[in-house]
Scaffold this active site. Sequence first.
Site, PDB file in Angstrom:
ATOM      1  N   PHE A  32       0.828  -1.206   0.000  1.00 30.89           N
ATOM      2  CA  PHE A  32       0.000   0.000   0.000  1.00 30.89           C
ATOM      3  C   PHE A  32       0.863   1.258   0.000  1.00 30.89           C
ATOM      4  O   PHE A  32       0.630   2.152   0.798  1.00 30.89           O
ATOM      5  CB  PHE A  32      -0.890  -0.002   1.257  1.00 30.89           C
ATOM      6  CG  PHE A  32      -1.636  -1.292   1.465  1.00 30.89           C
ATOM      7  CD1 PHE A  32      -2.806  -1.543   0.759  1.00 30.89           C
ATOM      8  CD2 PHE A  32      -1.167  -2.249   2.357  1.00 30.89           C
ATOM      9  CE1 PHE A  32      -3.496  -2.731   0.941  1.00 30.89           C
ATOM     10  CE2 PHE A  32      -1.852  -3.445   2.544  1.00 30.89           C
ATOM     11  CZ  PHE A  32      -3.027  -3.689   1.831  1.00 30.89           C
ATOM     12  N   GLY A  58       4.806  -3.250  10.605  1.00 31.00           N
ATOM     13  CA  GLY A  58       3.922  -3.422   9.456  1.00 31.00           C
ATOM     14  C   GLY A  58       4.703  -3.809   8.210  1.00 31.00           C
ATOM     15  O   GLY A  58       4.885  -3.008   7.293  1.00 31.00           O
ATOM     16  N   ASP A  83       5.755  -7.734  12.430  1.00 27.76           N
ATOM     17  CA  ASP A  83       4.370  -7.908  11.939  1.00 27.76           C
ATOM     18  C   ASP A  83       3.868  -9.263  12.444  1.00 27.76           C
ATOM     19  O   ASP A  83       4.617 -10.242  12.416  1.00 27.76           O
ATOM     20  CB  ASP A  83       4.347  -7.881  10.396  1.00 27.76           C
ATOM     21  CG  ASP A  83       2.949  -7.599   9.823  1.00 27.76           C
ATOM     22  OD1 ASP A  83       1.973  -8.201  10.297  1.00 27.76           O
ATOM     23  OD2 ASP A  83       2.853  -6.770   8.911  1.00 27.76           O
ATOM     24  N   GLY A  87      -2.639  -9.455   9.351  1.00 20.50           N
ATOM     25  CA  GLY A  87      -3.380  -8.358   8.733  1.00 20.50           C
ATOM     26  C   GLY A  87      -4.051  -7.440   9.742  1.00 20.50           C
ATOM     27  O   GLY A  87      -4.338  -7.828  10.866  1.00 20.50           O
ATOM     28  N   SER A 136       3.095  -6.137  17.847  1.00 16.65           N
ATOM     29  CA  SER A 136       4.062  -5.060  18.112  1.00 16.65           C
ATOM     30  C   SER A 136       4.146  -4.701  19.599  1.00 16.65           C
ATOM     31  O   SER A 136       5.241  -4.408  20.097  1.00 16.65           O
ATOM     32  CB  SER A 136       3.720  -3.832  17.270  1.00 16.65           C
ATOM     33  OG  SER A 136       2.399  -3.414  17.525  1.00 16.65           O
ATOM     34  N   HIS A 156      -3.845   0.756  12.297  1.00 22.40           N
ATOM     35  CA  HIS A 156      -4.183   2.165  12.103  1.00 22.40           C
ATOM     36  C   HIS A 156      -5.301   2.638  13.029  1.00 22.40           C
ATOM     37  O   HIS A 156      -5.880   3.702  12.800  1.00 22.40           O
ATOM     38  CB  HIS A 156      -4.553   2.424  10.639  1.00 22.40           C
ATOM     39  CG  HIS A 156      -3.343   2.535   9.736  1.00 22.40           C
ATOM     40  ND1 HIS A 156      -2.159   1.884   9.986  1.00 22.40           N
ATOM     41  CD2 HIS A 156      -3.144   3.239   8.594  1.00 22.40           C
ATOM     42  CE1 HIS A 156      -1.284   2.183   9.033  1.00 22.40           C
ATOM     43  NE2 HIS A 156      -1.863   3.000   8.172  1.00 22.40           N
ATOM     44  N   HIS A 181       3.607   6.539   8.076  1.00 20.88           N
ATOM     45  CA  HIS A 181       2.850   6.437   6.819  1.00 20.88           C
ATOM     46  C   HIS A 181       1.377   6.731   7.061  1.00 20.88           C
ATOM     47  O   HIS A 181       0.887   6.578   8.173  1.00 20.88           O
ATOM     48  CB  HIS A 181       3.017   5.026   6.223  1.00 20.88           C
ATOM     49  CG  HIS A 181       2.582   4.944   4.802  1.00 20.88           C
ATOM     50  ND1 HIS A 181       1.906   3.867   4.288  1.00 20.88           N
ATOM     51  CD2 HIS A 181       2.725   5.827   3.779  1.00 20.88           C
ATOM     52  CE1 HIS A 181       1.661   4.085   3.005  1.00 20.88           C
ATOM     53  NE2 HIS A 181       2.144   5.259   2.676  1.00 20.88           N
ATOM     54  N   ASP A 182       0.691   7.146   6.005  1.00 16.56           N
ATOM     55  CA  ASP A 182      -0.755   7.425   6.046  1.00 16.56           C
ATOM     56  C   ASP A 182      -1.093   8.581   6.981  1.00 16.56           C
ATOM     57  O   ASP A 182      -2.072   8.508   7.744  1.00 16.56           O
ATOM     58  CB  ASP A 182      -1.536   6.153   6.438  1.00 16.56           C
ATOM     59  CG  ASP A 182      -1.463   5.076   5.374  1.00 16.56           C
ATOM     60  OD1 ASP A 182      -1.280   5.430   4.194  1.00 16.56           O
ATOM     61  OD2 ASP A 182      -1.567   3.884   5.713  1.00 16.56           O
TER      62      ASP A 182
HETATM   63  C1  LIG Z   1      -0.686  -1.170   6.110  1.00 14.42           C
HETATM   64  S1  LIG Z   1      -0.018  -2.777   6.327  1.00 14.42           S
HETATM   65  C2  LIG Z   1       1.709  -2.482   6.097  1.00 14.42           C
HETATM   66  C3  LIG Z   1       2.057  -2.195   4.685  1.00 14.42           C
HETATM   67  C4  LIG Z   1       3.518  -2.276   4.344  1.00 14.42           C
HETATM   68  N1  LIG Z   1       4.334  -1.378   5.140  1.00 14.42           N
HETATM   69  C5  LIG Z   1       3.736  -2.044   2.865  1.00 14.42           C
HETATM   70  O1  LIG Z   1       4.672  -1.310   2.498  1.00 14.42           O
HETATM   71  O2  LIG Z   1       2.994  -2.572   2.061  1.00 14.42           O
HETATM   72  C6  LIG Z   1      -0.167  -3.003   8.059  1.00 14.42           C
HETATM   73  C7  LIG Z   1       0.460  -4.270   8.594  1.00 14.42           C
HETATM   74  O3  LIG Z   1       0.516  -4.125  10.008  1.00 14.42           O
HETATM   75  C8  LIG Z   1       0.294  -5.376  10.604  1.00 14.42           C
HETATM   76  N2  LIG Z   1      -0.195  -5.146  11.963  1.00 14.42           N
HETATM   77  C9  LIG Z   1      -1.332  -4.517  12.331  1.00 14.42           C
HETATM   78  N3  LIG Z   1      -1.422  -4.451  13.663  1.00 14.42           N
HETATM   79  C10 LIG Z   1      -0.308  -5.061  14.150  1.00 14.42           C
HETATM   80  C11 LIG Z   1       0.181  -5.311  15.459  1.00 14.42           C
HETATM   81  N4  LIG Z   1      -0.490  -4.919  16.546  1.00 14.42           N
HETATM   82  N5  LIG Z   1       1.342  -5.962  15.604  1.00 14.42           N
HETATM   83  C12 LIG Z   1       2.039  -6.377  14.507  1.00 14.42           C
HETATM   84  N6  LIG Z   1       1.630  -6.152  13.243  1.00 14.42           N
HETATM   85  C13 LIG Z   1       0.476  -5.503  13.064  1.00 14.42           C
HETATM   86  C14 LIG Z   1      -0.695  -6.078   9.713  1.00 14.42           C
HETATM   87  O4  LIG Z   1      -0.591  -7.476   9.847  1.00 14.42           O
HETATM   88  C15 LIG Z   1      -0.304  -5.554   8.324  1.00 14.42           C
HETATM   89  O5  LIG Z   1       0.526  -6.477   7.667  1.00 14.42           O
END
Ligand SMILES: C[S@@+](CC[C@H](N)C(=O)[O-])C[C@H]1O[C@@H](n2cnc3c(N)ncnc32)[C@H](O)[C@@H]1O
Length: 220
Positions: A32, A58, A83, A87, A136, A156, A181-182
């Site tokens: 993303f 992430g 991560d 998801g 995390s 997020h 990001h975002d």
């Molecule tokens: C927006 S995606 C990251 C996109 C990535 N940075 C890229 O360049 O495509 C968010 C990621 O954060 C992970 N995530 C969400 N909450 C989390 C948490 N509490 N601990 C670890 N990973 C987490 C999700 O599994 C997901 O893969």
Amino acid sequence: MVAPVPEPTPLSLPPALMSAADRERARDARGFMPEAEGLLLHRAALAAAARGPMLEIGGYCGKSAIYLGCAARERDGVLFSVDHHRGSEENQPGQLYCDPEVVDPRSGRLDSLPHFRRTLEAAALEEWVIAIVGTSTLVSAHWRTALSLLFIDGGHTEEAAEADYAGFGRHLDSGGLLAIHDVFPDPADGGQAPYHVYLRALDDGLHEVAATGSMRVLRR
Ligand SMILES: C[S@@+](CC[C@H](N)C(=O)[O-])C[C@H]1O[C@@H](n2cnc3c(N)ncnc32)[C@H](O)[C@@H]1O
């Protein structure tokens, strides 16, 4: 007369050092992040990586890890990519940002880890990028190492984004870089949690170094 104290020199980020093939791999990776934001992340990592380990929250399928990992390789640094690979809320089956290809057919659950590994293998970055598979907050509770760069792109929700900043931000070295990001100042453009983290970081005395699209880079 006492000479005025000079302002700290603004950090100018070095130019990107990615081959055309790596840029193409990053563009093609699931994820993303528009290329311009990825290249800013890469340049921030080039500025930071020689000073100590970097960490991203992430990793998803490895897109941002390519931008960061290429800088780690260039500077003999390392990236820890945290991560749980299950998801975020919006990636779950049936949600807007669910990619069916990332759902494990055996369990019906999202599993981005195999994609992450394949992306890093194809980019020949396995030596410079270390996956930490876990939540995390649990990882940050045990983290003890100073960071040269922290990239926040995990959950997020307000709670998740704040916890990521609180848990890992305190390990950012003096002079270290925080990328978020975002970041959408206008709620019409997207969720506000990363923007609130950005405001909190400014409030904590970090200052902005660069911005492209929704990517912000700040320096401690
Ligand atoms: C927006 S995606 C990251 C996109 C990535 N940075 C890229 O360049 O495509 C968010 C990621 O954060 C992970 N995530 C969400 N909450 C989390 C948490 N509490 N601990 C670890 N990973 C987490 C999700 O599994 C997901 O893969």
